[in-house]
Design a protein around this motif. Structure first.
Motif, PDB file in Angstrom:
ATOM      1  N   LEU A 226      17.820  -8.262  19.886  1.00  0.00           N
ATOM      2  CA  LEU A 226      18.357  -7.661  18.664  1.00  0.00           C
ATOM      3  C   LEU A 226      19.629  -8.361  18.195  1.00  0.00           C
ATOM      4  CD1 LEU A 226      18.006  -3.901  19.731  1.00  0.00           C
ATOM      5  CD2 LEU A 226      16.487  -5.199  18.210  1.00  0.00           C
ATOM      6  N   GLU A 227      19.964  -9.461  18.871  1.00  0.00           N
ATOM      7  CA  GLU A 227      21.299 -10.021  18.654  1.00  0.00           C
ATOM      8  C   GLU A 227      21.532 -10.489  17.219  1.00  0.00           C
ATOM      9  OE1 GLU A 227      22.798 -12.120  21.937  1.00  0.00           O
ATOM     10  OE2 GLU A 227      24.522 -12.881  20.841  1.00  0.00           O
ATOM     11  N   GLU A 228      20.506 -11.062  16.614  1.00  0.00           N
ATOM     12  CA  GLU A 228      20.682 -11.532  15.233  1.00  0.00           C
ATOM     13  C   GLU A 228      21.030 -10.363  14.309  1.00  0.00           C
ATOM     14  OE1 GLU A 228      17.849 -14.161  12.728  1.00  0.00           O
ATOM     15  OE2 GLU A 228      17.765 -14.869  14.823  1.00  0.00           O
ATOM     16  N   GLU A 229      20.278  -9.271  14.462  1.00  0.00           N
ATOM     17  CA  GLU A 229      20.548  -8.068  13.649  1.00  0.00           C
ATOM     18  C   GLU A 229      21.937  -7.509  13.949  1.00  0.00           C
ATOM     19  OE1 GLU A 229      17.483  -4.877  13.764  1.00  0.00           O
ATOM     20  OE2 GLU A 229      16.181  -6.466  14.521  1.00  0.00           O
ATOM     21  N   ILE A 230      22.253  -7.431  15.248  1.00  0.00           N
ATOM     22  CA  ILE A 230      23.557  -6.884  15.636  1.00  0.00           C
ATOM     23  C   ILE A 230      24.674  -7.714  15.007  1.00  0.00           C
ATOM     24  CG2 ILE A 230      25.115  -6.453  17.585  1.00  0.00           C
ATOM     25  CD1 ILE A 230      22.618  -5.985  19.348  1.00  0.00           C
ATOM     26  N   ARG A 231      24.544  -9.025  15.075  1.00  0.00           N
ATOM     27  CA  ARG A 231      25.588  -9.912  14.535  1.00  0.00           C
ATOM     28  C   ARG A 231      25.782  -9.695  13.036  1.00  0.00           C
ATOM     29  NH1 ARG A 231      27.585 -14.202  17.331  1.00  0.00           N
ATOM     30  NH2 ARG A 231      26.855 -14.313  19.478  1.00  0.00           N
ATOM     31  N   ALA A 232      24.679  -9.587  12.308  1.00  0.00           N
ATOM     32  CA  ALA A 232      24.773  -9.402  10.857  1.00  0.00           C
ATOM     33  C   ALA A 232      25.433  -8.058  10.542  1.00  0.00           C
ATOM     34  CB  ALA A 232      23.383  -9.481  10.230  1.00  0.00           C
ATOM     35  N   GLU A 233      25.043  -7.027  11.281  1.00  0.00           N
ATOM     36  CA  GLU A 233      25.609  -5.694  11.016  1.00  0.00           C
ATOM     37  C   GLU A 233      27.078  -5.618  11.437  1.00  0.00           C
ATOM     38  OE1 GLU A 233      21.232  -3.540  11.539  1.00  0.00           O
ATOM     39  OE2 GLU A 233      22.757  -3.284  13.094  1.00  0.00           O
ATOM     40  N   ILE A 234      27.433  -6.293  12.515  1.00  0.00           N
ATOM     41  CA  ILE A 234      28.838  -6.318  12.939  1.00  0.00           C
ATOM     42  C   ILE A 234      29.689  -7.062  11.902  1.00  0.00           C
ATOM     43  CG2 ILE A 234      30.406  -7.429  14.597  1.00  0.00           C
ATOM     44  CD1 ILE A 234      28.611  -6.449  16.803  1.00  0.00           C
ATOM     45  N   ALA A 235      29.153  -8.135  11.367  1.00  0.00           N
ATOM     46  CA  ALA A 235      29.902  -8.888  10.345  1.00  0.00           C
ATOM     47  C   ALA A 235      30.207  -7.982   9.150  1.00  0.00           C
ATOM     48  CB  ALA A 235      29.098 -10.108   9.910  1.00  0.00           C
ATOM     49  N   ALA A 236      29.239  -7.140   8.782  1.00  0.00           N
ATOM     50  CA  ALA A 236      29.445  -6.220   7.654  1.00  0.00           C
ATOM     51  C   ALA A 236      30.518  -5.188   7.991  1.00  0.00           C
ATOM     52  CB  ALA A 236      28.128  -5.533   7.298  1.00  0.00           C
ATOM     53  N   VAL A 237      30.485  -4.662   9.206  1.00  0.00           N
ATOM     54  CA  VAL A 237      31.496  -3.671   9.622  1.00  0.00           C
ATOM     55  C   VAL A 237      32.875  -4.313   9.646  1.00  0.00           C
ATOM     56  CG1 VAL A 237      32.289  -2.218  11.539  1.00  0.00           C
ATOM     57  CG2 VAL A 237      29.859  -2.293  10.963  1.00  0.00           C
ATOM     58  N   SER A 238      32.940  -5.529  10.171  1.00  0.00           N
ATOM     59  CA  SER A 238      34.208  -6.263  10.244  1.00  0.00           C
ATOM     60  C   SER A 238      34.807  -6.416   8.847  1.00  0.00           C
ATOM     61  CB  SER A 238      33.933  -7.632  10.879  1.00  0.00           C
ATOM     62  OG  SER A 238      35.113  -8.380  10.953  1.00  0.00           O
ATOM     63  N   GLU A 239      33.947  -6.719   7.876  1.00  0.00           N
ATOM     64  CA  GLU A 239      34.427  -6.893   6.506  1.00  0.00           C
ATOM     65  C   GLU A 239      34.878  -5.560   5.915  1.00  0.00           C
ATOM     66  OE1 GLU A 239      32.210  -9.929   4.417  1.00  0.00           O
ATOM     67  OE2 GLU A 239      32.372  -8.681   2.610  1.00  0.00           O
ATOM     68  N   GLU A 240      34.065  -4.521   6.140  1.00  0.00           N
ATOM     69  CA  GLU A 240      34.416  -3.189   5.608  1.00  0.00           C
ATOM     70  C   GLU A 240      35.742  -2.694   6.143  1.00  0.00           C
ATOM     71  OE1 GLU A 240      31.459   0.105   5.623  1.00  0.00           O
ATOM     72  OE2 GLU A 240      30.047  -1.527   6.014  1.00  0.00           O
ATOM     73  N   LEU A 241      35.978  -2.909   7.439  1.00  0.00           N
ATOM     74  CA  LEU A 241      37.216  -2.411   8.052  1.00  0.00           C
ATOM     75  C   LEU A 241      38.352  -3.428   7.925  1.00  0.00           C
ATOM     76  CD1 LEU A 241      35.950  -0.696  11.340  1.00  0.00           C
ATOM     77  CD2 LEU A 241      36.350   0.314   9.094  1.00  0.00           C
ATOM     78  N   ASN A 242      38.011  -4.611   7.406  1.00  0.00           N
ATOM     79  CA  ASN A 242      39.004  -5.666   7.229  1.00  0.00           C
ATOM     80  C   ASN A 242      39.731  -5.975   8.544  1.00  0.00           C
ATOM     81  OD1 ASN A 242      40.424  -7.593   5.829  1.00  0.00           O
ATOM     82  ND2 ASN A 242      42.052  -6.164   5.227  1.00  0.00           N
ATOM     83  N   THR A 243      38.916  -6.149   9.612  1.00  0.00           N
ATOM     84  CA  THR A 243      39.496  -6.424  10.930  1.00  0.00           C
ATOM     85  C   THR A 243      38.527  -7.306  11.712  1.00  0.00           C
ATOM     86  OG1 THR A 243      40.639  -5.327  12.781  1.00  0.00           O
ATOM     87  CG2 THR A 243      38.482  -4.458  12.191  1.00  0.00           C
ATOM     88  N   PRO A 244      39.044  -8.203  12.551  1.00  0.00           N
ATOM     89  CA  PRO A 244      38.126  -9.073  13.300  1.00  0.00           C
ATOM     90  C   PRO A 244      37.337  -8.328  14.377  1.00  0.00           C
ATOM     91  CG  PRO A 244      40.442  -9.694  13.706  1.00  0.00           C
ATOM     92  CD  PRO A 244      40.453  -8.500  12.801  1.00  0.00           C
ATOM     93  N   ILE A 245      36.022  -8.396  14.291  1.00  0.00           N
ATOM     94  CA  ILE A 245      35.122  -7.865  15.330  1.00  0.00           C
ATOM     95  C   ILE A 245      34.171  -9.008  15.664  1.00  0.00           C
ATOM     96  CG2 ILE A 245      33.471  -6.072  15.975  1.00  0.00           C
ATOM     97  CD1 ILE A 245      34.443  -4.442  13.552  1.00  0.00           C
ATOM     98  N   THR A 246      34.194  -9.452  16.910  1.00  0.00           N
ATOM     99  CA  THR A 246      33.433 -10.637  17.272  1.00  0.00           C
ATOM    100  C   THR A 246      32.422 -10.313  18.366  1.00  0.00           C
ATOM    101  OG1 THR A 246      35.539 -11.777  17.006  1.00  0.00           O
ATOM    102  CG2 THR A 246      33.707 -13.070  17.856  1.00  0.00           C
TER     103      THR A 246
END
Ligand SMILES: [Zn+2]
Ligand SMILES: [Zn+2]
Length: 258
Positions: A226-246
């Motif tokens: 599921l890593e590809e999906e997880i990465r895409a969704e995490i990138a969206a959360v990171s942008e929404e919260l305006n904070t680095p999530i890697t």
């Protein structure tokens, strides 16, 4: 403080290892992909292994590590809360599937096991360590490790939603948190005590509301398929919260400084 992700996944393969984190080449948090990530020399540098809970993917390498310490004539300190100790003692260190290294060799047992109490800070070498309960399918504690210089990392181990009480008690610069599946498995996450990006987002908003800041965030325990999906969704959360999530990966190095 130097942190290296030894294992960032919940599934083992040629390219993925089970969850394990190395702090300053001295402390290890969870023993999933531990021994296969470190040379024998690097293993001998370890002072302690802290276990978050009893699940196999987090305790597995205790036996392999103990054998290496036994062969070197050395001892290793292992820490966990009581439930994980009881299960590990009964099923992994039972003297049936391998030696019980808590009693063997008789003159100087290889494993020195210490049971930690949640909410009570202890000292391990130069580090302050605090175990804080999280929400998983079995009793689980996360660990905050604070260096003498005051740098702090908090590792959740496996957890589902509902971390407000936990956030009250920690103030890390770096949060290493699980994110096992993608959002189409959010219901599974709620039921089984795991996070997906949308659930992670809610927990990070709670953290920010309670603490007034957000730490650097790195995710582990990812399901490789599921890593590809997880990465895409995490990138969206990171942008929404305006904070680095890697999303973490095997061999990832992180440095904390004051
Ligand atoms: Zn688990
Ligand atoms: Zn796990």
């Amino acid at each position: 403080m130097d942190i290296r992700i030894l294992g960032a996944h919940n599934s083992e393969s040629e390219s993925t290892r089970l969850t394990s984190l190395l702090v300053d080449n001295r402390l290890v948090l969870d023993a999933g992909g531990l021994t296969s990530s470190l040379s024998l020399e690097a293993q001998q540098q370890l002072k302690a292994v802290l276990l978050t809970h009893q699940h196999y993917d987090h305790i597995r390498d205790v036996l392999a590590l103990a054998m290496n310490f036994y062969l070197a004539g050395a001892t290793i300190n292992i820490y966990s809360a009581l439930p994980a100790f009881e299960v590990t003692a009964a099923h992994l260190l039972d003297g049936e599937i391998y030696p019980n290294f808590m009693k063997f060799p008789e003159e100087k047992p290889t494993i020195n096991f210490t049971v930690v109490e949640p909410h009570r800070a202890i000292r391990i070498g130069d580090y302050d360590v605090l175990a804080v309960p999280v929400n998983h399918s079995v009793p689980t504690v996360g660990y905050q490790v604070t260096s003498p210089e005051g740098e702090a990392v908090f590792f959740t181990g496996d957890t589902g939603p509902g971390l407000s009480d936990c956030w009250q008690q920690v103030s890390p610069q770096l949060l290493v948190i699980e994110c096992t599946a993608s959002d189409r498995f959010a219901e599974f996450g709620r039921k089984s005590g795991h996070l997906t990006p949308v659930l992670l987002k809610e927990e990070l908003i709670a953290f920010r509301d309670i603490k007034g800041y957000l730490p650097q965030v790195v995710t582990v325990h990812m399901s490789p398929g599921l890593e590809e999906e997880i990465r895409a969704e995490i990138a969206a959360v990171s942008e929404e919260l305006n904070t680095p999530i890697t999303p973490g990966y095997e061999g990832m190095e992180l440095q904390l400084s004051q």
